[in-house]
Design an enzyme around this catalytic site. Structure first.
Site, mmCIF file in Angstrom:
data_model
loop_
_atom_site.group_PDB
_atom_site.id
_atom_site.type_symbol
_atom_site.label_atom_id
_atom_site.label_comp_id
_atom_site.label_asym_id
_atom_site.label_seq_id
_atom_site.Cartn_x
_atom_site.Cartn_y
_atom_site.Cartn_z
ATOM 1 N N LYS A 132 9.351 6.569 13.552
ATOM 2 C CA LYS A 132 7.927 6.836 13.010
ATOM 3 C C LYS A 132 6.803 6.978 13.793
ATOM 4 O O LYS A 132 5.885 7.648 13.131
ATOM 5 C CB LYS A 132 7.788 5.460 12.133
ATOM 6 N N ASP A 163 4.897 4.044 3.484
ATOM 7 C CA ASP A 163 5.384 2.587 3.409
ATOM 8 C C ASP A 163 3.960 1.647 2.689
ATOM 9 O O ASP A 163 4.070 0.710 2.111
ATOM 10 C CB ASP A 163 5.372 1.925 4.882
#
Ligand code: ATR
Length: 281
Positions: free
Chosen positions: A73, A109
């Site tokens: 990420k 997210d």
């Protein structure tokens, strides 16, 4: 289903290591199918040393978009053409779009978590919140909560230095929110509108990251773990009559937001939710 793959079928996917157990292929393919879209979503296992080649491959093969999961990420960021401002602040990207070779990274997210709170009738604005954990998920959630106007967020982590680093990284962008790295004792002693567990405790073990019986009032508890669907922490909340939710909402809405980021279409939320629940129960 294979007979419907054509020369124009768009390819999406998830890159990570491991990705074998990801729920995203089932959730996203159900979404494409329900809207009759000529698109498929696959899981691509990518080792850390191959991340640059993987992104070059996405451009070269004209893959339309990917989700990014552990451990890539943060490491994808230097290889992207554009990063949305919040993903930049968080330092993590979980969704990449490819528009004519231009790779843009964003973080759903964060947006998915805030959206899941809305469905629980919880707005972080002017609230006192505690966050357990200081890993990758905590980073996205802390930025999200501060961005959504929380007045104070207490962060507790087993390794205090990590919580201190997280708080100092995120504080610089959100001066209006009081962010503090604190002891477990402080969490116990502070009445909270919202308590969020981002640690992995309860996923792999039967332990709990804290004893709710020692806490003051808690308005809502969210454990972002979704498998098992009820962690020991969530079970104790139920026993004590504390409103609570697991991580299915965040998982669902990060997927819905990624779907919209890629396609510009509203995601078929109900289809995606049913698919997820069928995998988790
Ligand atoms: P993620 O990306 O899902 O947030 P991570 O970056 O590996 O995952 O972070 C895991 C979090 O769970 C960390 O906050 C970790 O605490 P440390 O920073 O001290 O490692 C926390 N965690 C994992 N196991 C734990 C345990 N047994 N007790 C307390 N915290 C734990």
């Amino acid at each position: 289903m294979t007979e419907s793959i054509s020369g124009a079928t768009l390819i999406y996917g998830v890159i990570g290591d491991p990705v074998r157990h990801s729920f995203s292929p089932r959730m996203m393919n159900a979404a494409f199918a329900s809207l009759d879209m000529d698109a498929r979503y696959l899981a691509f296992p990518v080792k850390s040393e191959n991340i640059q080649d993987a992104l070059a491959g996405i451009r070269a093969l004209n893959v339309s978009g990917v989700n990014v999961t552990v451990p890539h990420k943060s490491s994808v960021i230097p290889h992207l053409d554009e990063v949305t401002p919040l993903a930049e602040k968080i330092g993590a990207v979980n969704t990449i779009s490819n528009v004519q070779g231009c790779l843009t990274g964003t973080n759903t997210d964060y947006s998915g978590f805030i959206r899941s709170l809305k469905t629980l009738n919880c707005s972080p604005q002017n609230k006192t919140i505690a966050l357990l954990g200081a890993g990758g998920s905590a980073r996205a959630l802390l930025a999200g909560l501060a961005d959504a106007g929380a007045s104070r967020v207490l962060v507790h982590n087993r390794t205090a230095e990590r919580a201190e680093k997280l708080v100092s990284d995120i504080s610089q962008y959100f001066p209006e929110t009081k962010l503090e790295s604190v002891s477990l004792q402080s969490i116990h002693e502070t009445p909270l509108d919202l308590l969020v567990n981002t640690t992995t405790v309860g996923m792999v073990s039967t332990e709990s990251p804290l004893d709710l019986a020692q806490c003051q009032n808690i308005g809502l508890l969210v454990d972002i773990i979704y498998s098992p669907n009820q962690t020991p922490l969530l079970r104790q909340a139920e026993e004590l009559g504390i409103a609570s939710a697991n991580g299915v909402g965040m998982l669902l809405y990060q997927g819905c937001d990624a779907f919209t980021f890629w396609t510009g279409k509203q995601a078929p939320e109900q289809v995606m939710r049913e698919q997820l629940l069928s995998l988790i129960e």
